[in-house]
Each structure stands twice: as C-alpha cells, then as structure tokens.
Design an enzyme around this catalytic site. Sequence first.
Site, PDB file in Angstrom:
ATOM      1  N   ASN A   9       0.863  -1.178   0.000  1.00  0.00           N
ATOM      2  CA  ASN A   9       0.000   0.000   0.000  1.00  0.00           C
ATOM      3  C   ASN A   9       0.905   1.237   0.000  1.00  0.00           C
ATOM      4  O   ASN A   9       1.463   1.594   1.033  1.00  0.00           O
ATOM      5  CB  ASN A   9      -0.893  -0.047   1.252  1.00  0.00           C
ATOM      6  CG  ASN A   9      -1.748   1.189   1.400  1.00  0.00           C
ATOM      7  OD1 ASN A   9      -1.807   2.042   0.498  1.00  0.00           O
ATOM      8  ND2 ASN A   9      -2.417   1.316   2.542  1.00  0.00           N
ATOM      9  N   TRP A  10       1.044   1.846  -1.154  1.00  0.00           N
ATOM     10  CA  TRP A  10       1.983   2.973  -1.274  1.00  0.00           C
ATOM     11  C   TRP A  10       1.414   4.270  -0.697  1.00  0.00           C
ATOM     12  O   TRP A  10       2.110   5.260  -0.595  1.00  0.00           O
ATOM     13  CB  TRP A  10       2.374   3.177  -2.759  1.00  0.00           C
ATOM     14  CG  TRP A  10       3.105   2.011  -3.350  1.00  0.00           C
ATOM     15  CD1 TRP A  10       3.463   0.847  -2.712  1.00  0.00           C
ATOM     16  CD2 TRP A  10       3.584   1.879  -4.696  1.00  0.00           C
ATOM     17  NE1 TRP A  10       4.127   0.009  -3.583  1.00  0.00           N
ATOM     18  CE2 TRP A  10       4.212   0.614  -4.806  1.00  0.00           C
ATOM     19  CE3 TRP A  10       3.534   2.701  -5.831  1.00  0.00           C
ATOM     20  CZ2 TRP A  10       4.791   0.159  -5.999  1.00  0.00           C
ATOM     21  CZ3 TRP A  10       4.111   2.247  -7.025  1.00  0.00           C
ATOM     22  CH2 TRP A  10       4.737   0.996  -7.100  1.00  0.00           C
ATOM     23  N   LYS A  11       0.148   4.257  -0.357  1.00  0.00           N
ATOM     24  CA  LYS A  11      -0.516   5.443   0.231  1.00  0.00           C
ATOM     25  C   LYS A  11      -0.281   6.673  -0.650  1.00  0.00           C
ATOM     26  O   LYS A  11      -0.182   6.546  -1.865  1.00  0.00           O
ATOM     27  CB  LYS A  11      -0.051   5.642   1.676  1.00  0.00           C
ATOM     28  CG  LYS A  11      -0.230   4.354   2.510  1.00  0.00           C
ATOM     29  CD  LYS A  11      -0.084   4.550   3.978  1.00  0.00           C
ATOM     30  CE  LYS A  11      -0.299   3.223   4.694  1.00  0.00           C
ATOM     31  NZ  LYS A  11      -0.243   3.294   6.128  1.00  0.00           N
ATOM     32  N   HIS A  94      -9.677   0.935   4.774  1.00  0.00           N
ATOM     33  CA  HIS A  94      -8.416   1.177   5.474  1.00  0.00           C
ATOM     34  C   HIS A  94      -8.661   2.161   6.621  1.00  0.00           C
ATOM     35  O   HIS A  94      -9.457   3.089   6.486  1.00  0.00           O
ATOM     36  CB  HIS A  94      -7.364   1.729   4.504  1.00  0.00           C
ATOM     37  CG  HIS A  94      -5.997   1.751   5.121  1.00  0.00           C
ATOM     38  ND1 HIS A  94      -5.597   2.730   5.992  1.00  0.00           N
ATOM     39  CD2 HIS A  94      -4.956   0.890   5.017  1.00  0.00           C
ATOM     40  CE1 HIS A  94      -4.362   2.473   6.393  1.00  0.00           C
ATOM     41  NE2 HIS A  94      -3.944   1.363   5.817  1.00  0.00           N
ATOM     42  N   GLU A  96      -7.065   4.604   7.739  1.00  0.00           N
ATOM     43  CA  GLU A  96      -6.834   6.023   7.436  1.00  0.00           C
ATOM     44  C   GLU A  96      -8.041   6.630   6.718  1.00  0.00           C
ATOM     45  O   GLU A  96      -8.361   7.803   6.889  1.00  0.00           O
ATOM     46  CB  GLU A  96      -5.548   6.172   6.594  1.00  0.00           C
ATOM     47  CG  GLU A  96      -4.309   5.960   7.468  1.00  0.00           C
ATOM     48  CD  GLU A  96      -3.093   5.446   6.733  1.00  0.00           C
ATOM     49  OE1 GLU A  96      -3.060   5.485   5.487  1.00  0.00           O
ATOM     50  OE2 GLU A  96      -2.161   4.976   7.420  1.00  0.00           O
ATOM     51  N   GLU A 164      -5.697  -5.175  10.594  1.00  0.00           N
ATOM     52  CA  GLU A 164      -4.740  -4.085  10.755  1.00  0.00           C
ATOM     53  C   GLU A 164      -5.015  -3.306  12.047  1.00  0.00           C
ATOM     54  O   GLU A 164      -5.827  -2.371  12.057  1.00  0.00           O
ATOM     55  CB  GLU A 164      -4.833  -3.113   9.574  1.00  0.00           C
ATOM     56  CG  GLU A 164      -4.417  -3.713   8.250  1.00  0.00           C
ATOM     57  CD  GLU A 164      -3.741  -2.667   7.358  1.00  0.00           C
ATOM     58  OE1 GLU A 164      -2.683  -2.970   6.818  1.00  0.00           O
ATOM     59  OE2 GLU A 164      -4.269  -1.549   7.244  1.00  0.00           O
ATOM     60  N   GLY A 170       2.184   2.248  10.759  1.00  0.00           N
ATOM     61  CA  GLY A 170       3.126   3.368  10.619  1.00  0.00           C
ATOM     62  C   GLY A 170       3.843   3.735  11.906  1.00  0.00           C
ATOM     63  O   GLY A 170       4.470   4.786  11.987  1.00  0.00           O
ATOM     64  N   SER A 210       3.169  -2.166  10.358  1.00  0.00           N
ATOM     65  CA  SER A 210       4.615  -2.216  10.594  1.00  0.00           C
ATOM     66  C   SER A 210       5.234  -3.573  10.227  1.00  0.00           C
ATOM     67  O   SER A 210       6.104  -4.087  10.941  1.00  0.00           O
ATOM     68  CB  SER A 210       4.940  -1.837  12.038  1.00  0.00           C
ATOM     69  OG  SER A 210       4.541  -0.502  12.300  1.00  0.00           O
ATOM     70  N   GLY A 231       2.765  -1.181   4.330  1.00  0.00           N
ATOM     71  CA  GLY A 231       2.776   0.239   4.008  1.00  0.00           C
ATOM     72  C   GLY A 231       4.198   0.715   3.772  1.00  0.00           C
ATOM     73  O   GLY A 231       4.757   0.582   2.690  1.00  0.00           O
ATOM     74  N   GLY A 232       4.807   1.279   4.809  1.00  0.00           N
ATOM     75  CA  GLY A 232       6.130   1.902   4.714  1.00  0.00           C
ATOM     76  C   GLY A 232       7.158   1.062   3.970  1.00  0.00           C
ATOM     77  O   GLY A 232       7.840   1.551   3.059  1.00  0.00           O
TER      78      GLY A 232
END
Length: 252
Positions: A9-11, A94, A96, A164, A170, A210, A231-232
């Site tokens: 997930n590159w956000k 998600h 966010e 999640e 994150g 994470s 993600g990251g």
Amino acid sequence: MPTPIIAGNWKMNTTVREAALLASHLRGSLGGVSGVEVVLCPPFVSLAEVARTLEGSPLKVGSQKMHYDDKGAFTGEVSPHMLLGLCQYVILGHSERRRDFAETDAIVNRKVRKAMQVGLRPILCVGELLADRQADREEAVVSASLRASLEGVTASESLVVAYEPVWAIGTGLAATSQQAQVMCALIRRLLSEQFGKEKATAIPILYGGSVTPANIQELASQPDIDGGLVGGASLNAAQFTQIVVTTASVRS
Ligand code: PGA
C-alpha cells in the site's frame, strides 16, 4: 490453505515517474518468485502507468479505494468501472480512510459488495484502536466491524481480509505474531459462521501494521495469517522484495 498475498500500500507517496520506477524494479526482483500473489497499490494517478509497467508479469495491481456508484456527480471520486482493466484488487475500509474520510462500516459494506459484483477483489481492512485494546475490547470491535462490513455478502471467493490494528500502522510497533494470530483466527471463525468452514479456510487473511523483513517470517508462519498488507516497507524495493521472498519460503 490459500495462496499467500503480499500487498504493498503505497498510500499518498510516489509521483507517476517514481511509481513506474518502483514497479519496474519490483517486476525485475519479483517476476520469478512463485507461490505468493504480489499486489502493488499505487496512488490513482499512477495506476495506468504501473499497470502498463507490470503487463505480462505475474504481479497484480490494486487501488487504494473506490466509490460504490458507477458514475455521477461525485467530484474527485473514482468508480469501480473506471478501475476495471487497470487493477484486479481494491483496498477497502483502510483505517486512514475510516479516520480521515469518515468511511463507516455501512459505506465499506456497499463498496465491498460493489467490488465483488464488478469483479474486483476487495481487501477488506478491519482493526481496533489502541484504546480498544487497552480496554480489552479488540475482539468485540473487530467482530462488529467485520460483520457490518460483510453484511449481505454471500459469495466469498474473491474476498481478502486484512487485520490491521490501528496502533501498529506506521508506528514501527507491529503486533506480536501471537496477537496477530489470535485476531486472524477470530476473523476466520467469523468468516466460517458466514460462509461455512470450507470456504472460510480458502479466504486469505492478511496482517498489516509495521510489517518488515525482520518480522514477516514469524507472522507468515502463523496458521491463520496468509500474508501481509505492507505500508512503509513497500516503498523500499529491497525490503518489499525480502518480505515477498521470505513469505514464499515460509509457505512453500
Ligand atoms: P505500515 O502500514 O506498514 O506503514 O504500518 C500498513 C498499512 O497501513 O496498510
């Protein structure tokens, strides 16, 4: 056991150029890896370019969200039909989007049903807040959210669920593999109640929050964890490659 999935997930990161470069890197490093379904989820504006870059490779593309209507006066939104041909997966619910864009379980439910109807694979995200876990209500919160998000859904074949925990996203503070396994097993039980045991066994349940090359081995070794939503670490080609390669070796 379902084929494991590692989704990146590159956000809201990468320009179109950077996205194409990252996809091209990953096509090179992951094109030969088998036994894991790899899904790259770039921002909307890069979907077409990433899809083109991955054409003819086993890597798949996913969107980070979508609207539930086919078309209309929804400024800034993207419809399921617009995504067809560009991607195979769509991340829905998600945390966010729930937190910053007021996506409720009811809205997520409409989106999940629509995605399935048009032939996109939904990656449905559920997870508890830190306050929920501190109050020992993580199971109640996740159960309620999953049930509401899947209300009226009868076919499970294309469904993917991602557990999640919001406090792990994150933060560098991943859930332990035991914590993640307990919650993914709970999700599997709830899916069994809705779809029957056999079908529930075939639904990929991912862990997200994470995920790194250092913790994926233990996470992916758990009986109810079928991969990760990353993600990251998905923005770093070497780290993402390592996560996929490790998952392939754990599950082979
Ligand atoms: P993270 O994000 O890997 O950066 O924690 C995971 C996610 O939001 O899907």
